[in-house]
Design a protein around this motif. Sequence first.
Motif, PDB file in Angstrom:
ATOM      1  N   SER A 133       0.708  -1.149   0.141  1.00  0.00           N
ATOM      2  CA  SER A 133       0.190   0.077   0.067  1.00  0.00           C
ATOM      3  C   SER A 133       0.980   1.396   0.043  1.00  0.00           C
ATOM      4  O   SER A 133       0.327   2.314   0.160  1.00  0.00           O
ATOM      5  N   SER A 134       2.160   1.106  -0.193  1.00  0.00           N
ATOM      6  CA  SER A 134       3.040   2.215  -0.218  1.00  0.00           C
ATOM      7  C   SER A 134       2.560   3.146  -1.198  1.00  0.00           C
ATOM      8  O   SER A 134       2.350   2.648  -2.373  1.00  0.00           O
ATOM      9  N   PHE A 135       2.631   4.471  -1.208  1.00  0.00           N
ATOM     10  CA  PHE A 135       2.528   5.264  -2.305  1.00  0.00           C
ATOM     11  C   PHE A 135       3.565   5.226  -3.459  1.00  0.00           C
ATOM     12  O   PHE A 135       2.910   5.466  -4.536  1.00  0.00           O
ATOM     13  N   CYS A 136       4.612   4.672  -3.268  1.00  0.00           N
ATOM     14  CA  CYS A 136       5.654   4.489  -4.135  1.00  0.00           C
ATOM     15  C   CYS A 136       4.888   3.286  -5.394  1.00  0.00           C
ATOM     16  O   CYS A 136       5.320   3.361  -6.465  1.00  0.00           O
ATOM     17  N   ARG A 137       4.057   2.459  -5.049  1.00  0.00           N
ATOM     18  CA  ARG A 137       3.603   1.442  -5.667  1.00  0.00           C
ATOM     19  C   ARG A 137       2.775   2.139  -7.036  1.00  0.00           C
ATOM     20  O   ARG A 137       2.446   1.858  -8.024  1.00  0.00           O
ATOM     21  N   GLN A 138       1.919   3.258  -6.512  1.00  0.00           N
ATOM     22  CA  GLN A 138       1.095   4.108  -7.435  1.00  0.00           C
ATOM     23  C   GLN A 138       2.076   4.850  -8.388  1.00  0.00           C
ATOM     24  O   GLN A 138       1.605   4.588  -9.589  1.00  0.00           O
ATOM     25  N   PHE A 139       3.053   5.268  -8.080  1.00  0.00           N
ATOM     26  CA  PHE A 139       4.104   5.856  -8.821  1.00  0.00           C
ATOM     27  C   PHE A 139       4.644   4.780  -9.960  1.00  0.00           C
ATOM     28  O   PHE A 139       4.661   5.295 -11.242  1.00  0.00           O
ATOM     29  N   VAL A 140       5.108   3.688  -9.558  1.00  0.00           N
ATOM     30  CA  VAL A 140       5.773   2.872 -10.522  1.00  0.00           C
ATOM     31  C   VAL A 140       4.590   2.103 -11.519  1.00  0.00           C
ATOM     32  O   VAL A 140       5.081   1.978 -12.542  1.00  0.00           O
ATOM     33  N   ASP A 141       3.515   2.184 -10.942  1.00  0.00           N
ATOM     34  CA  ASP A 141       2.281   1.546 -11.898  1.00  0.00           C
ATOM     35  C   ASP A 141       2.256   2.589 -13.048  1.00  0.00           C
ATOM     36  O   ASP A 141       1.619   2.365 -14.196  1.00  0.00           O
ATOM     37  N   VAL A 142       2.369   3.885 -12.827  1.00  0.00           N
ATOM     38  CA  VAL A 142       2.026   4.999 -13.933  1.00  0.00           C
ATOM     39  C   VAL A 142       3.338   5.402 -14.469  1.00  0.00           C
ATOM     40  O   VAL A 142       3.237   5.565 -15.784  1.00  0.00           O
ATOM     41  N   LYS A 143       4.537   5.201 -13.813  1.00  0.00           N
ATOM     42  CA  LYS A 143       5.680   5.536 -14.611  1.00  0.00           C
ATOM     43  C   LYS A 143       6.456   4.383 -14.918  1.00  0.00           C
ATOM     44  O   LYS A 143       7.527   4.316 -14.484  1.00  0.00           O
ATOM     45  N   GLU A 144       6.069   3.514 -15.726  1.00  0.00           N
ATOM     46  CA  GLU A 144       6.527   2.283 -16.061  1.00  0.00           C
ATOM     47  C   GLU A 144       7.782   2.476 -16.754  1.00  0.00           C
ATOM     48  O   GLU A 144       8.806   1.567 -16.664  1.00  0.00           O
ATOM     49  N   GLY A 145       8.157   3.513 -17.533  1.00  0.00           N
ATOM     50  CA  GLY A 145       9.304   3.660 -18.445  1.00  0.00           C
ATOM     51  C   GLY A 145      10.665   3.978 -17.604  1.00  0.00           C
ATOM     52  O   GLY A 145      11.759   3.918 -18.076  1.00  0.00           O
ATOM     53  N   TYR A 146      10.690   4.269 -16.179  1.00  0.00           N
ATOM     54  CA  TYR A 146      11.628   4.348 -15.586  1.00  0.00           C
ATOM     55  C   TYR A 146      12.241   3.055 -15.048  1.00  0.00           C
ATOM     56  O   TYR A 146      13.591   3.174 -14.886  1.00  0.00           O
ATOM     57  N   GLY A 147      11.705   2.083 -15.206  1.00  0.00           N
ATOM     58  CA  GLY A 147      12.348   0.808 -14.811  1.00  0.00           C
ATOM     59  C   GLY A 147      12.202   0.472 -13.645  1.00  0.00           C
ATOM     60  O   GLY A 147      13.024  -0.478 -12.941  1.00  0.00           O
ATOM     61  N   CYS A 148      11.409   1.087 -12.900  1.00  0.00           N
ATOM     62  CA  CYS A 148      11.297   0.909 -11.192  1.00  0.00           C
ATOM     63  C   CYS A 148      10.295  -0.084 -10.772  1.00  0.00           C
ATOM     64  O   CYS A 148      10.151  -0.627  -9.768  1.00  0.00           O
ATOM     65  N   LYS A 149       9.472  -0.546 -11.731  1.00  0.00           N
ATOM     66  CA  LYS A 149       8.274  -1.245 -11.426  1.00  0.00           C
ATOM     67  C   LYS A 149       8.953  -2.734 -11.208  1.00  0.00           C
ATOM     68  O   LYS A 149       9.683  -3.419 -11.950  1.00  0.00           O
ATOM     69  N   GLY A 150       8.517  -3.554 -10.455  1.00  0.00           N
ATOM     70  CA  GLY A 150       8.900  -4.642  -9.974  1.00  0.00           C
ATOM     71  C   GLY A 150      10.276  -4.785  -8.709  1.00  0.00           C
ATOM     72  O   GLY A 150      10.572  -5.815  -8.189  1.00  0.00           O
ATOM     73  N   THR A 151      10.649  -3.476  -8.622  1.00  0.00           N
ATOM     74  CA  THR A 151      11.683  -3.354  -7.714  1.00  0.00           C
ATOM     75  C   THR A 151      11.306  -3.093  -6.139  1.00  0.00           C
ATOM     76  O   THR A 151       9.891  -2.810  -5.985  1.00  0.00           O
ATOM     77  N   LEU A 152      11.947  -3.221  -4.971  1.00  0.00           N
ATOM     78  CA  LEU A 152      11.448  -2.715  -3.702  1.00  0.00           C
ATOM     79  C   LEU A 152      11.530  -1.280  -3.570  1.00  0.00           C
ATOM     80  O   LEU A 152      12.411  -0.763  -3.995  1.00  0.00           O
ATOM     81  N   CYS A 153      10.379  -0.894  -3.159  1.00  0.00           N
ATOM     82  CA  CYS A 153      10.163   0.566  -2.784  1.00  0.00           C
ATOM     83  C   CYS A 153       9.536   0.926  -1.615  1.00  0.00           C
ATOM     84  O   CYS A 153       8.882   0.095  -1.006  1.00  0.00           O
ATOM     85  N   CYS A 154       9.747   2.183  -1.068  1.00  0.00           N
ATOM     86  CA  CYS A 154       9.375   2.524   0.100  1.00  0.00           C
ATOM     87  C   CYS A 154       9.148   3.891   0.181  1.00  0.00           C
ATOM     88  O   CYS A 154       9.225   4.576  -0.811  1.00  0.00           O
ATOM     89  N   HIS A 155       8.178   4.416   1.198  1.00  0.00           N
ATOM     90  CA  HIS A 155       7.878   5.890   1.294  1.00  0.00           C
ATOM     91  C   HIS A 155       8.080   6.271   2.651  1.00  0.00           C
ATOM     92  O   HIS A 155       7.932   5.419   3.639  1.00  0.00           O
ATOM     93  N   PHE A 156       8.325   7.631   2.869  1.00  0.00           N
ATOM     94  CA  PHE A 156       8.247   8.090   4.159  1.00  0.00           C
ATOM     95  C   PHE A 156       8.026   9.685   4.310  1.00  0.00           C
ATOM     96  O   PHE A 156       8.411  10.228   3.353  1.00  0.00           O
ATOM     97  N   LEU A 157       7.477  10.115   5.423  1.00  0.00           N
ATOM     98  CA  LEU A 157       7.333  11.505   5.540  1.00  0.00           C
ATOM     99  C   LEU A 157       8.552  12.151   6.171  1.00  0.00           C
ATOM    100  O   LEU A 157       8.978  11.368   7.255  1.00  0.00           O
ATOM    101  N   LYS A 158       9.228  13.109   5.487  1.00  0.00           N
ATOM    102  CA  LYS A 158      10.471  13.791   6.158  1.00  0.00           C
ATOM    103  C   LYS A 158      10.269  14.397   7.103  1.00  0.00           C
ATOM    104  O   LYS A 158      10.017  15.683   7.191  1.00  0.00           O
ATOM    105  N   ASP A 159      10.091  13.812   8.394  1.00  0.00           N
ATOM    106  CA  ASP A 159       9.485  14.258   9.712  1.00  0.00           C
ATOM    107  C   ASP A 159      10.924  15.026  10.650  1.00  0.00           C
ATOM    108  O   ASP A 159      11.924  14.648   9.871  1.00  0.00           O
ATOM    109  N   ALA A 160      10.529  15.452  11.442  1.00  0.00           N
ATOM    110  CA  ALA A 160      11.522  16.258  12.229  1.00  0.00           C
ATOM    111  C   ALA A 160      12.751  15.245  12.931  1.00  0.00           C
ATOM    112  O   ALA A 160      13.765  15.613  13.249  1.00  0.00           O
ATOM    113  N   SER A 161      12.341  13.785  13.055  1.00  0.00           N
ATOM    114  CA  SER A 161      13.131  13.225  13.690  1.00  0.00           C
ATOM    115  C   SER A 161      14.292  12.509  12.933  1.00  0.00           C
ATOM    116  O   SER A 161      15.399  11.980  13.119  1.00  0.00           O
ATOM    117  N   MET A 162      14.064  13.172  11.460  1.00  0.00           N
ATOM    118  CA  MET A 162      15.275  12.403  10.639  1.00  0.00           C
ATOM    119  C   MET A 162      16.210  13.824  10.232  1.00  0.00           C
ATOM    120  O   MET A 162      15.933  14.869  10.440  1.00  0.00           O
TER     121      MET A 162
END
Length: 204
Positions: A133-162
Amino acid sequence: MASVIVFLFILATQVSAFRVCPKCGKIRVPYPLSTDENCGDPRYRIYCNNGTVLEFMSAPGFYYKILSINPWTNRLVISPPLIQENTCYSTDLGVGGLQLDENLPFNISTRNTVMLFNCSDNILLSPLNCSSSSFCRQFVDVKEGYGCKGTLCCHFLKDASMTSHRIRVRLGGCTAYTSVVDKQPDDPIEFWNFGIELQWLPPF
Protein backbone atom coordinates in the motif's frame (compact mmCIF):
# COMPACT_ATOMS: atom_id res chain seq x y z
CA MET A 1 8.63 52.37 23.92
CA ALA A 2 10.40 55.14 22.01
CA SER A 3 13.60 53.08 21.88
CA VAL A 4 11.70 50.13 20.40
CA ILE A 5 10.25 52.37 17.68
CA VAL A 6 13.69 53.75 16.88
CA PHE A 7 15.13 50.21 16.69
CA LEU A 8 12.35 49.06 14.34
CA PHE A 9 12.89 52.13 12.16
CA ILE A 10 16.63 51.43 11.92
CA LEU A 11 15.95 47.75 11.15
CA ALA A 12 13.43 48.65 8.45
CA THR A 13 15.88 51.12 6.95
CA GLN A 14 18.62 48.48 6.86
CA VAL A 15 16.35 45.91 5.23
CA SER A 16 15.18 48.38 2.59
CA ALA A 17 18.82 49.19 1.85
CA PHE A 18 19.54 45.58 0.87
CA ARG A 19 19.40 45.09 -2.86
CA VAL A 20 16.80 42.59 -4.05
CA CYS A 21 17.97 40.45 -6.96
CA PRO A 22 16.22 40.79 -10.33
CA LYS A 23 13.77 38.21 -11.59
CA CYS A 24 15.15 35.07 -13.18
CA GLY A 25 12.86 34.13 -16.00
CA LYS A 26 9.35 34.40 -14.56
CA ILE A 27 10.35 33.84 -10.91
CA ARG A 28 10.93 36.75 -8.53
CA VAL A 29 13.95 36.39 -6.26
CA PRO A 30 13.01 37.78 -2.83
CA TYR A 31 15.50 38.88 -0.22
CA PRO A 32 17.56 37.23 1.30
CA LEU A 33 17.98 34.87 -1.70
CA SER A 34 20.96 35.87 -3.80
CA THR A 35 21.80 35.19 -7.44
CA ASP A 36 24.76 37.58 -7.53
CA GLU A 37 27.38 38.94 -5.16
CA ASN A 38 25.81 42.40 -5.51
CA CYS A 39 22.30 41.45 -4.37
CA GLY A 40 20.64 39.48 -1.61
CA ASP A 41 22.58 37.79 1.17
CA PRO A 42 25.51 35.62 -0.04
CA ARG A 43 24.68 32.88 2.49
CA TYR A 44 21.41 32.32 0.60
CA ARG A 45 23.00 31.73 -2.80
CA ILE A 46 20.95 30.34 -5.66
CA TYR A 47 21.76 30.46 -9.38
CA CYS A 48 20.16 32.04 -12.44
CA ASN A 49 21.13 29.93 -15.44
CA ASN A 50 21.22 31.94 -18.69
CA GLY A 51 18.92 34.52 -17.12
CA THR A 52 15.92 32.19 -17.44
CA VAL A 53 16.20 29.13 -15.17
CA LEU A 54 16.55 29.48 -11.41
CA GLU A 55 18.53 26.68 -9.74
CA PHE A 56 19.57 25.49 -6.29
CA MET A 57 22.97 23.84 -5.85
CA SER A 58 23.43 20.97 -3.39
CA ALA A 59 26.64 20.40 -1.46
CA PRO A 60 28.33 18.12 -4.08
CA GLY A 61 27.66 20.67 -6.83
CA PHE A 62 24.51 19.17 -8.38
CA TYR A 63 21.89 21.67 -9.56
CA TYR A 64 18.13 21.35 -9.06
CA LYS A 65 15.61 23.55 -10.86
CA ILE A 66 13.63 25.87 -8.56
CA LEU A 67 9.92 25.54 -9.30
CA SER A 68 8.53 28.15 -6.92
CA ILE A 69 9.45 30.48 -4.05
CA ASN A 70 7.20 31.60 -1.18
CA PRO A 71 8.85 34.56 0.60
CA TRP A 72 6.10 34.70 3.23
CA THR A 73 6.86 31.22 4.56
CA ASN A 74 10.61 31.23 3.75
CA ARG A 75 10.22 28.22 1.50
CA LEU A 76 11.11 27.19 -2.02
CA VAL A 77 10.37 24.05 -4.02
CA ILE A 78 12.97 22.37 -6.19
CA SER A 79 12.36 19.76 -8.86
CA PRO A 80 13.23 16.19 -7.85
CA PRO A 81 16.02 14.68 -9.94
CA LEU A 82 15.02 12.87 -13.09
CA ILE A 83 14.95 9.08 -13.04
CA GLN A 84 16.88 7.84 -16.06
CA GLU A 85 14.76 5.83 -18.46
CA ASN A 86 14.76 2.05 -17.95
CA THR A 87 17.46 2.21 -15.25
CA CYS A 88 15.67 3.23 -12.04
CA TYR A 89 18.67 5.45 -11.28
CA SER A 90 18.22 9.06 -10.20
CA THR A 91 20.37 11.54 -12.10
CA ASP A 92 21.97 12.60 -8.79
CA LEU A 93 22.90 9.01 -7.84
CA GLY A 94 26.56 9.78 -8.60
CA VAL A 95 26.65 12.43 -5.86
CA GLY A 96 24.67 10.37 -3.34
CA GLY A 97 21.36 12.19 -3.71
CA LEU A 98 20.33 15.54 -2.31
CA GLN A 99 22.80 16.87 0.28
CA LEU A 100 22.46 20.32 1.83
CA ASP A 101 25.40 22.11 3.41
CA GLU A 102 24.62 22.09 7.14
CA ASN A 103 26.51 25.37 7.56
CA LEU A 104 24.02 27.18 5.32
CA PRO A 105 20.51 28.30 6.39
CA PHE A 106 18.57 25.81 4.21
CA ASN A 107 16.96 22.55 5.29
CA ILE A 108 14.41 20.06 3.96
CA SER A 109 10.92 20.81 5.26
CA THR A 110 8.69 18.27 6.98
CA ARG A 111 6.01 18.54 4.28
CA ASN A 112 7.81 16.19 1.86
CA THR A 113 6.69 12.64 1.22
CA VAL A 114 9.76 10.88 -0.18
CA MET A 115 9.55 7.71 -2.27
CA LEU A 116 12.60 5.46 -2.70
CA PHE A 117 12.96 2.92 -5.51
CA ASN A 118 15.11 -0.07 -6.46
CA CYS A 119 16.06 -0.66 -2.82
CA SER A 120 18.03 -3.52 -1.31
CA ASP A 121 16.37 -5.86 1.18
CA ASN A 122 18.14 -4.04 4.04
CA ILE A 123 15.53 -1.30 3.74
CA LEU A 124 13.00 -3.71 5.25
CA LEU A 125 14.77 -3.30 8.61
CA SER A 126 13.86 0.39 8.60
CA PRO A 127 10.56 1.93 9.80
CA LEU A 128 9.71 3.07 6.25
CA ASN A 129 6.49 1.96 4.57
CA CYS A 130 7.56 -0.66 2.03
CA SER A 131 4.23 -2.48 1.93
CA SER A 132 1.98 -3.10 -1.05
CA SER A 133 0.00 0.00 0.00
CA SER A 134 3.03 2.28 -0.12
CA PHE A 135 2.54 5.41 -2.24
CA CYS A 136 5.55 4.36 -4.29
CA ARG A 137 3.48 1.54 -5.80
CA GLN A 138 1.11 4.05 -7.39
CA PHE A 139 4.08 5.89 -8.86
CA VAL A 140 5.74 2.85 -10.47
CA ASP A 141 2.42 1.65 -11.91
CA VAL A 142 2.03 4.96 -13.78
CA LYS A 143 5.70 5.67 -14.57
CA GLU A 144 6.63 2.31 -16.08
CA GLY A 145 9.28 3.76 -18.39
CA TYR A 146 11.66 4.44 -15.52
CA GLY A 147 12.31 0.75 -14.96
CA CYS A 148 11.38 0.83 -11.28
CA LYS A 149 8.35 -1.44 -11.51
CA GLY A 150 8.96 -4.73 -9.74
CA THR A 151 11.71 -3.30 -7.55
CA LEU A 152 11.47 -2.90 -3.79
CA CYS A 153 10.21 0.59 -2.99
CA CYS A 154 9.18 2.51 0.12
CA HIS A 155 7.89 5.91 1.19
CA PHE A 156 8.28 8.07 4.27
CA LEU A 157 7.33 11.52 5.52
CA LYS A 158 10.44 13.64 6.03
CA ASP A 159 9.67 14.41 9.67
CA ALA A 160 11.68 16.27 12.29
CA SER A 161 13.21 13.07 13.72
CA MET A 162 15.23 12.52 10.51
CA THR A 163 18.12 14.47 9.10
CA SER A 164 16.78 17.61 7.49
CA HIS A 165 19.76 18.01 5.18
CA ARG A 166 19.84 14.86 3.06
CA ILE A 167 17.88 12.42 0.89
CA ARG A 168 20.30 9.59 0.23
CA VAL A 169 20.56 7.23 -2.73
CA ARG A 170 23.39 4.80 -3.45
CA LEU A 171 24.22 1.53 -5.14
CA GLY A 172 23.49 -1.25 -2.67
CA GLY A 173 20.81 0.87 -1.03
CA CYS A 174 18.10 2.65 -3.03
CA THR A 175 19.11 4.02 -6.42
CA ALA A 176 16.27 6.42 -7.20
CA TYR A 177 13.78 8.68 -5.46
CA THR A 178 11.16 11.34 -5.95
CA SER A 179 9.19 13.55 -3.60
CA VAL A 180 5.73 15.08 -3.28
CA VAL A 181 5.01 18.26 -1.31
CA ASP A 182 2.08 18.29 1.12
CA LYS A 183 0.66 15.00 -0.08
CA GLN A 184 -2.73 14.06 1.32
CA PRO A 185 -3.43 10.33 1.90
CA ASP A 186 -6.28 10.06 -0.61
CA ASP A 187 -4.86 12.29 -3.36
CA PRO A 188 -4.79 10.52 -6.76
CA ILE A 189 -1.41 10.66 -8.46
CA GLU A 190 -2.58 13.25 -11.02
CA PHE A 191 -2.91 15.74 -8.13
CA TRP A 192 0.48 15.05 -6.57
CA ASN A 193 2.67 18.14 -6.29
CA PHE A 194 6.03 16.68 -7.28
CA GLY A 195 8.89 18.61 -5.72
CA ILE A 196 11.19 18.88 -2.72
CA GLU A 197 10.31 21.73 -0.41
CA LEU A 198 13.22 23.50 1.28
CA GLN A 199 12.94 26.16 3.94
CA TRP A 200 15.42 28.78 5.06
CA LEU A 201 16.07 30.49 8.35
CA PRO A 202 15.56 34.26 8.09
CA PRO A 203 18.70 36.37 8.44
CA PHE A 204 17.28 38.39 11.35
